[in-house]
Design a protein around this motif. Structure first.
Motif, PDB file in Angstrom:
ATOM      1  N   HIS A  50      -3.418  -1.563  -1.346  1.00 31.08           N
ATOM      2  CA  HIS A  50      -3.076  -0.763  -2.530  1.00 31.08           C
ATOM      3  C   HIS A  50      -3.445   0.702  -2.383  1.00 31.08           C
ATOM      4  CE1 HIS A  50      -2.181  -4.516  -4.582  1.00 31.08           C
ATOM      5  NE2 HIS A  50      -3.402  -4.965  -4.284  1.00 31.08           N
ATOM      6  N   GLY A  51      -3.961   1.076  -1.253  1.00 34.41           N
ATOM      7  CA  GLY A  51      -4.339   2.461  -1.056  1.00 34.41           C
ATOM      8  C   GLY A  51      -3.603   3.093   0.108  1.00 34.41           C
ATOM      9  N   ALA A  54       0.010   1.863   0.926  1.00 32.40           N
ATOM     10  CA  ALA A  54       0.923   2.214  -0.179  1.00 32.40           C
ATOM     11  C   ALA A  54       1.048   3.714  -0.357  1.00 32.40           C
ATOM     12  CB  ALA A  54       0.417   1.575  -1.472  1.00 32.40           C
ATOM     13  N   GLY A  55       0.416   4.489   0.480  1.00 33.55           N
ATOM     14  CA  GLY A  55       0.516   5.937   0.389  1.00 33.55           C
ATOM     15  C   GLY A  55      -0.393   6.535  -0.646  1.00 33.55           C
ATOM     16  N   ARG A  56      -1.349   5.772  -1.178  1.00 32.34           N
ATOM     17  CA  ARG A  56      -2.263   6.295  -2.201  1.00 32.34           C
ATOM     18  C   ARG A  56      -3.654   6.421  -1.572  1.00 32.34           C
ATOM     19  NH1 ARG A  56       0.925   2.707  -5.377  1.00 32.34           N
ATOM     20  NH2 ARG A  56      -0.632   1.023  -5.149  1.00 32.34           N
ATOM     21  N   THR A  57      -3.857   7.566  -0.942  1.00 33.90           N
ATOM     22  CA  THR A  57      -5.120   7.789  -0.240  1.00 33.90           C
ATOM     23  C   THR A  57      -6.306   7.788  -1.182  1.00 33.90           C
ATOM     24  OG1 THR A  57      -3.952   9.107   1.409  1.00 33.90           O
ATOM     25  CG2 THR A  57      -6.338   9.332   1.327  1.00 33.90           C
ATOM     26  N   ALA A  58      -6.128   8.404  -2.339  1.00 38.26           N
ATOM     27  CA  ALA A  58      -7.236   8.454  -3.300  1.00 38.26           C
ATOM     28  C   ALA A  58      -7.640   7.052  -3.735  1.00 38.26           C
ATOM     29  CB  ALA A  58      -6.853   9.293  -4.501  1.00 38.26           C
ATOM     30  N   GLY A  59      -6.633   6.203  -3.944  1.00 40.18           N
ATOM     31  CA  GLY A  59      -6.947   4.824  -4.341  1.00 40.18           C
ATOM     32  C   GLY A  59      -7.708   4.096  -3.227  1.00 40.18           C
ATOM     33  N   GLY A  60      -7.281   4.313  -1.974  1.00 42.45           N
ATOM     34  CA  GLY A  60      -7.987   3.682  -0.870  1.00 42.45           C
ATOM     35  C   GLY A  60      -9.424   4.147  -0.770  1.00 42.45           C
ATOM     36  N   TRP A  63     -11.569   2.478  -3.430  1.00 44.01           N
ATOM     37  CA  TRP A  63     -11.996   1.124  -3.080  1.00 44.01           C
ATOM     38  C   TRP A  63     -13.134   1.154  -2.039  1.00 44.01           C
ATOM     39  CZ3 TRP A  63     -11.347  -3.066  -5.726  1.00 44.01           C
ATOM     40  CH2 TRP A  63     -10.224  -3.230  -6.534  1.00 44.01           C
TER      41      TRP A  63
END
Length: 671
Positions: A50-51, A54-60, A63
């Motif tokens: 999910h990070g 999925a191209g969402r570095t901030a989300g990675g 986590w």
């Protein structure tokens, strides 16, 4: 494993039941560690799916930050776990120490040193390790399996079977490992006991020429311990296989089945999370569990059983009097109807479970001859006033080295007449030197009385001379060393006569005469003993105590010194012996065995005392001493009476071999 297992299990449960609050705190902090395991793998999987994928570095990164927080929380919980474990471990160690010390004081446990310095520490360290590792594996495995199920339940099909197989293989090895561990610890105790006995009996070993035999016996104990250690190591190989199956095989299977898992709904993040659980949680926990529980766990079971087993009371041989009555010359021994012939005429350390009557022990009087003048060189020889009194008398003497120690003597009565010659023998550490120290007034009994020449020993120390094993020689003139026990300066002829009598005259000449300076460090142990013997022979005292005072002299020099004291007028001689020839020279021999004291002549004791027969056989002169002045022939050999050349001496330990073929087992010429 053994019949003691239920008892050990019951004691263990009772120990843990008394510490339920500690166990509750331990479980609570361990749950925090389990939460860390769960969150770390789950956060890594979600950071990937999910990070970053999925191209969402901030989300990675978020986590991963959550995983870091989980690690910090787990570290805090681990610190609190150590504190809770210490509250379990230290009471266990204290209890085991109390048991070992109490058992050693009660039963004279020779393995107590090994138990205190080795086995108690094994129990402490392995119990702490077991608590830490077992707790860690249970909570870590729970957190990891919960994480795998939350990611993709299909992952459990790949991870759980090899994990269960590895644990099963590990459990199969527990019983054999425990048995091998017990064998190893028993061998270790045997080594400790053998070394303890050897260190205590070095003087006897040297005197008997038994160095080779003693070294061989010690080597046998070391070899047994080495074999047990090697067998234990072989079973360790099986443990390595169990770790490989339970911890490393799941990783391989996870990689091999990755396409199939992806086709069943698992994501790349799930696979990475599963690898994280395996590599950084399950595998380390499994390795620690198998290593600690497998080796240290079985060791702890065996050690706890050995440390908590009920001790057995001390046992020892009883030396019986000859059939028909007590020994001749031993006054006060039981006789007549109802007498117990199974006990000698002394009472030294009676068993606590069987009270023994206190009996009087006397040595023979040398023909009842009156005391003669000429004790020492002095102008005022010792003369007892009135009837002849015993030179040494112990009345109901009890002595122990400390209030909680086993008594060395308990209710001992001993009488040595004036002019008597008594030799004291017995195994090393049995109390011979303690007896000499009590007679000399160096030790004070806890009960009873010691009298010297009719006076309490404290007021009569000027009436005795003691020569210990380690003779004291001070720096100064040889004359001063020889005469400082004399109240008045003796004439030189008297000094030289004493030196000649004990065999120190040649040493006196070699050192440069009576005015020569003496440096103790430049003298051998035997030379120091000769000086001390000459000093005691010159002293105008009626009682002389030789406490293994000739152990550094050869048998001929020892015989000369003892005869010099025995032939000195008005002298009562007590010798603590380390050679059987000393016993043969004495009027009477006192045999100490730690339970009873038996007194008699050499021939009487050979017939009635099993211990004395054993000592006489073990302390005889080595082969080759065929010119022994006392007629002691340790083994058959050439030149003995009856020999016609059919036996020859073989090796210094006294073995014999036949010359030629004997052919049959008939006596050779009737010998």
């Amino acid at each position: 494993m053994t019949t003691d297992a239920p008892r050990l299990r019951t004691e263990g449960l009772r120990f843990l039941n008394r510490r339920r609050p500690v166990l509750a705190r331990l479980a609570g902090w361990s749950l925090l560690e389990a939460a860390q395991t769960f969150l770390f793998g789950y956060a890594v999987a979600r950071a990937l799916d999910h990070g970053f994928l999925a191209g969402r570095t901030a989300g990675g990164l978020g986590w991963l930050a959550a995983a870091a927080v989980a690690v910090a929380a787990g570290a805090y919980g681990t610190g609190r776990v150590f504190r809770a474990v210490s509250e379990l471990v230290e009471p266990l160690r204290d209890g085991l120490v109390r048991r070992v010390v109490g058992r050693a004081l009660a039963d004279a446990d020779h393995a107590a040193v090994s138990r205190l310095t080795h086995q108690v520490e094994i129990a402490r360290d392995t119990f702490a390790g077991l608590v830490m590792v077992s707790r860690s594996f249970v909570f870590t495995a729970a957190g990891a399996l919960a994480g795998l199920a939350s990611l993709a339940p299909v992952l459990l099909l790949v991870v759980v079977p090899p994990l269960v197989l590895g644990l099963g293989l590990f459990l199969v090895t527990l019983r054999p490992m425990a048995c091998r561990q017990e064998t190893f610890l028993a061998a270790d105790e045997a080594v400790a006991e053998a070394l303890d006995a050897t260190a205590a009996g070095l003087r006897d070993i040297t005197a008997a020429g038994a160095e080779t035999r003693t070294a061989t016996e010690a080597e046998t104990r070391f070899a047994a311990e080495f074999r047990a250690a090697r067998t234990l190591a072989r079973w360790g190989v099986v443990r390595v296989l169990a770790v490989a199956v339970g911890g490393r095989l799941p990783v391989i299977l996870l990689l091999v089945t990755a396409p199939w898992l992806l086709s069943r709904g698992a994501t790349p993040g799930d696979l990475v999370g599963a690898l994280t659980y395996l590599m950084y949680a399950l595998l380390p926990a499994l390795q620690s569990l198998m290593q600690t529980l497998g080796t240290a766990g079985s060791r702890l079971t065996v050690v706890l059983r050995r440390l908590t087993e009920r001790g057995r009371g001390p046992t020892g041989p009883e030396h019986t009097a000859p059939e028909g009555g007590p020994l001749d010359g031993v006054a006060g021994a039981p006789s007549g109807p109802g007498a117990d012939p199974a006990h000698g005429a002394g009472n030294v350390m009676p068993p606590a479970t069987t009270p023994q009557p206190v009996r009087r022990l006397r040595t023979g009087v040398r023909g009842g001859a009156p005391v003669r003048e000429g004790a020492g060189w002095g102008k005022k020889p010792f003369r007892p006033a009135g009837p002849v009194q015993p030179a040494v008398e112990l009345r109901g003497v009890t002595f122990a080295y400390g209030p909680h120690a086993e008594p060395v003597f308990q209710g001992l009565d001993l009488v040595v007449p004036a002019g008597g010659h008594l030799t004291v023998v017995g195994p090393s550490g049995i109390g011979k030197s303690t007896l000499a120290a009590l007679v000399a007034g160096l030790l004070e009994p806890a009960g009873g009385e010691v009298r010297l020449c009719g006076e309490p020993v404290r007021g009569a120390v000027h009436r005795r001379a003691l020569v210990p094993q380690e003779a004291y020689v001070f720096s100064g003139a040889l004359r001063d060393n020889l005469t400082y026990l004399c109240p008045d300066p003796p004439p030189d002829p008297a000094v030289l006569a004493s030196a000649r009598a004990v065999g120190a005259y040649e040493l006196l000449l070699r050192l440069g005469g009576l005015d020569a300076a003496v440096a103790p460090g430049e003298l051998s142990a035997g030379e120091r003993q000769l000086i001390a013997l000459a000093r005691a022979h010159l002293a105008p005292v009626p009682v002389v105590l030789l406490d293994e005072a000739t152990c550094h002299l050869d048998p001929a020099a020892e015989a000369r010194a003892e005869r010099a004291f025995a032939e000195r007028p008005d002298t009562t001689l007590i010798v603590v012996a380390h050679r059987i020839s000393s016993a043969r020279r004495a009027d009477r021999v006192l045999v100490m065995d730690g339970t009873h004291a038996v007194c008699g002549s050499h021939d009487e004791l050979i017939r009635c005392s099993a211990l004395y027969r054993d000592l006489a056989g073990g302390w005889s002169q080595p082969a080759g001493a065929l010119g022994d002045a006392n007629g002691v022939h340790a083994v058959a050999g050439p030149g003995l009476p009856g020999d016609r050349g059919h036996v020859v001496a073989h090796r210094p330990v006294g073995q014999v071999q036949a010359v030629g073929d004997l052919g049959d087992v008939r006596p050779l010429g009737g010998e």
